[in-house]
Design a protein around this motif. Structure first.
Motif, PDB file in Angstrom:
ATOM      1  N   TRP A 109     -11.910  77.362  85.089  1.00  0.00           N
ATOM      2  CA  TRP A 109     -10.938  76.305  85.419  1.00  0.00           C
ATOM      3  C   TRP A 109     -11.336  75.002  84.733  1.00  0.00           C
ATOM      4  N   LEU A 110     -12.630  74.690  84.754  1.00  0.00           N
ATOM      5  CA  LEU A 110     -13.113  73.467  84.111  1.00  0.00           C
ATOM      6  C   LEU A 110     -12.783  73.481  82.620  1.00  0.00           C
ATOM      7  N   GLY A 111     -12.947  74.641  81.979  1.00  0.00           N
ATOM      8  CA  GLY A 111     -12.636  74.739  80.555  1.00  0.00           C
ATOM      9  C   GLY A 111     -11.189  74.424  80.250  1.00  0.00           C
ATOM     10  N   PHE A 112     -10.273  74.966  81.039  1.00  0.00           N
ATOM     11  CA  PHE A 112      -8.852  74.707  80.811  1.00  0.00           C
ATOM     12  C   PHE A 112      -8.484  73.266  81.156  1.00  0.00           C
ATOM     13  N   ILE A 113      -9.138  72.700  82.157  1.00  0.00           N
ATOM     14  CA  ILE A 113      -8.901  71.289  82.487  1.00  0.00           C
ATOM     15  C   ILE A 113      -9.318  70.406  81.317  1.00  0.00           C
ATOM     16  N   LEU A 114     -10.489  70.682  80.742  1.00  0.00           N
ATOM     17  CA  LEU A 114     -10.957  69.906  79.587  1.00  0.00           C
ATOM     18  C   LEU A 114     -10.032  70.083  78.392  1.00  0.00           C
ATOM     19  N   LEU A 115      -9.547  71.310  78.165  1.00  0.00           N
ATOM     20  CA  LEU A 115      -8.639  71.566  77.049  1.00  0.00           C
ATOM     21  C   LEU A 115      -7.333  70.799  77.227  1.00  0.00           C
TER      22      LEU A 115
ATOM     23  N   LEU B 199     -10.148  59.651  70.154  1.00  0.00           N
ATOM     24  CA  LEU B 199      -9.943  60.890  69.413  1.00  0.00           C
ATOM     25  C   LEU B 199     -11.251  61.673  69.263  1.00  0.00           C
ATOM     26  N   ILE B 200     -12.338  60.964  69.001  1.00  0.00           N
ATOM     27  CA  ILE B 200     -13.643  61.630  68.880  1.00  0.00           C
ATOM     28  C   ILE B 200     -14.035  62.279  70.205  1.00  0.00           C
ATOM     29  N   VAL B 201     -13.827  61.541  71.303  1.00  0.00           N
ATOM     30  CA  VAL B 201     -14.124  62.102  72.634  1.00  0.00           C
ATOM     31  C   VAL B 201     -13.263  63.329  72.898  1.00  0.00           C
ATOM     32  N   ALA B 202     -11.992  63.256  72.496  1.00  0.00           N
ATOM     33  CA  ALA B 202     -11.073  64.372  72.707  1.00  0.00           C
ATOM     34  C   ALA B 202     -11.550  65.626  71.970  1.00  0.00           C
ATOM     35  N   ARG B 203     -12.078  65.462  70.762  1.00  0.00           N
ATOM     36  CA  ARG B 203     -12.568  66.618  70.002  1.00  0.00           C
ATOM     37  C   ARG B 203     -13.852  67.183  70.616  1.00  0.00           C
ATOM     38  N   ILE B 204     -14.664  66.316  71.238  1.00  0.00           N
ATOM     39  CA  ILE B 204     -15.913  66.777  71.853  1.00  0.00           C
ATOM     40  C   ILE B 204     -15.642  67.544  73.136  1.00  0.00           C
ATOM     41  N   VAL B 205     -14.728  67.021  73.984  1.00  0.00           N
ATOM     42  CA  VAL B 205     -14.443  67.667  75.275  1.00  0.00           C
ATOM     43  C   VAL B 205     -13.284  68.656  75.126  1.00  0.00           C
ATOM     44  N   PHE B 206     -13.326  69.481  74.114  1.00  0.00           N
ATOM     45  CA  PHE B 206     -12.221  70.369  73.778  1.00  0.00           C
ATOM     46  C   PHE B 206     -12.105  71.565  74.719  1.00  0.00           C
ATOM     47  N   GLY B 207     -13.145  71.854  75.472  1.00  0.00           N
ATOM     48  CA  GLY B 207     -13.084  72.965  76.430  1.00  0.00           C
ATOM     49  C   GLY B 207     -13.447  74.317  75.849  1.00  0.00           C
ATOM     50  N   MET B 208     -13.754  74.367  74.556  1.00  0.00           N
ATOM     51  CA  MET B 208     -14.037  75.648  73.904  1.00  0.00           C
ATOM     52  C   MET B 208     -15.282  76.314  74.476  1.00  0.00           C
ATOM     53  N   VAL B 209     -16.327  75.537  74.714  1.00  0.00           N
ATOM     54  CA  VAL B 209     -17.585  76.092  75.222  1.00  0.00           C
ATOM     55  C   VAL B 209     -17.376  76.727  76.587  1.00  0.00           C
TER      56      VAL B 209
END
Length: 397
Positions: free
Chosen positions: A280-286, A301-311
């Motif tokens: 759930w956390l991953g999809f929230i971050l995505l 934008l940089i923060v958005a790319r870091i917290v992409f939820g992929m991990v």
């Protein structure tokens, strides 16, 4: 066992380097075939191997379960080699497309690698980490292959590059032949069971994993839909430095490489309340990341790319598979899991292409946010009501 894991990962990287690197350079390849086709066809050829892999997933999974996982891995590597050889020898568009179809239909090294690892690794937690590592090898290939191939293509005919790449899957085959063969396709017994007892043990229905497959589709769609036109989206806001755009594009993959091997400790802490919390956390971050892309400010934008939820998403999905998989049908499980990823990617690519043709480059990020949010809601509903249905379906069979 560690040696086996690293050999499989090396083989996967070698195959992924070839398979993931060349599609980026299709616009350079087609003119050498005197192919006078519309630019939209480049996009279709880009997703054609993915489409073929998704269509052939049922065949690949059945082959692995029936004939063995190592044999399936060798088959996929040979399929890649033949596909690249046909592309490299092509003197017309028809033969080139045929080579791409062979590559996609008989490739599928990700599925074959994961299936083989599941036959060798008995511990669920260790298997989950190994599945994360196959994604690490894919991310490395996505970063290294475009750089290496971009440099080499400036010095040779693009079709000749296919002939050079044809050697890489053959090298992977040579390494795979040194790995121990699995016998799960023939030996159905678990440790401590007699053959008669094992035959009476029912195979776990795939329906118990449908929620993982659907979550994989939602994740793949929400992630990929933002990829195809990321560069034009940046350019419409005045970002013209291609190196900077490339860095931002690759940043989520870099974050995955940094944290995928260590995230299991954090996931155990998050999942102490519910086994799906980390997913759930991953999809929230995505979803949050997609929304942040619409606030066009460099720092955000940089923060958005870091917290992409992929991990989070990859780790949670892999661990869910490792915990619930019936290893007697691991080929079918991983083929369906990968097929849902491919169908999600194909659907996302087609959606992004249609949306961009209307000039709405912000919509893919809105669509990513919507799909991520709806997937979270579906997962929460399933966690509340789906478990009772699964228990009923198992006991009624």
């Amino acid at each position: 066992m560690t040696k086996v894991i690293y050999c499989v990962l090396l083989c996967h990287f070698i195959a992924a380097f070839a398979a993931l690197g060349m599609p980026l350079f299709l616009p350079m390849v087609l003119p050498t075939l005197d192919a006078k086709i519309d630019t939209d066809w480049v996009g279709i050829l880009f997703i054609l191997p993915t489409f073929c892999t998704a269509v052939a997933a049922h065949f690949g999974g059945g082959f692995a379960d029936k004939y063995g996982r190592r044999r399936s891995l060798l088959r996929s590597q040979l399929g890649l080699a033949i596909g690249f050889a046909l592309c490299g020898l092509a003197d017309n568009l028809t033969m080139f497309v045929f080579g791409i179809i062979i590559q996609g239909t008989f490739g599928g090294t990700m599925v074959a690698s994961n299936s083989y690892l599941s036959s060798q690794i008995k511990d669920a937690k260790k298997l989950g980490k190994s599945l994360n590592n196959t994604q690490i090898s894919a991310r490395l290939a996505l970063i290294i292959a475009p750089i290496g191939l971009g440099w080499s293509l400036s010095k040779t005919n693009p079709l000749n590059a296919y002939l050079w790449l044809f050697v890489l899957p053959l090298l992977a085959m040579a390494i795979t032949l040194t790995l121990p063969a699995d016998h799960l396709a023939k030996i159905k017994t678990e440790k401590g069971q007699s053959p008669n007892e094992a035959q009476c043990t029912p195979i776990q229905p795939l329906s118990t994993l449908y929620w993982v497959f659907y979550a994989q589709f939602g994740f793949s769609f929400a992630m990929v839909v933002t990829f195809p036109y990321f560069s034009p989206y940046m350019q419409q806001y005045g970002v013209t430095n291609q190196a900077w755009i490339g860095f931002l594009y690759a940043l989520p993959h870099g974050v995955y490489l940094l944290f995928a091997g260590k995230v299991h400790l954090f996931s155990e802490w998050v999942n102490r309340h519910h086994p799906q919390c980390f997913l759930w956390l991953g999809f929230i971050l995505l979803s949050f990341s997609a929304a942040m892309h619409l606030i066009f400010y460099q720092a955000i934008l940089i923060v958005a790319r870091i917290v992409f939820g992929m991990v989070c998403c990859y780790h949670a999905l892999h661990q869910a598979l490792a915990n619930q998989i019936d290893r007697r049908q691991s080929g079918k499980v991983f083929s369906r899991f990968d097929a849902m990823s491919k169908w999600g990617g194909v659907s996302a690519g087609l959606s992004a292409s249609f949306i961009s043709s209307l000039g709405w480059l912000e919509v893919p990020f809105l669509l990513s946010m919507l799909v991520s949010g709806s997937t979270i809601i579906a997962l929460i509903i399933h966690s509340k009501f789906g478990r009772q249905h699964v228990i009923y379906s198992i006991t009624s069979e």
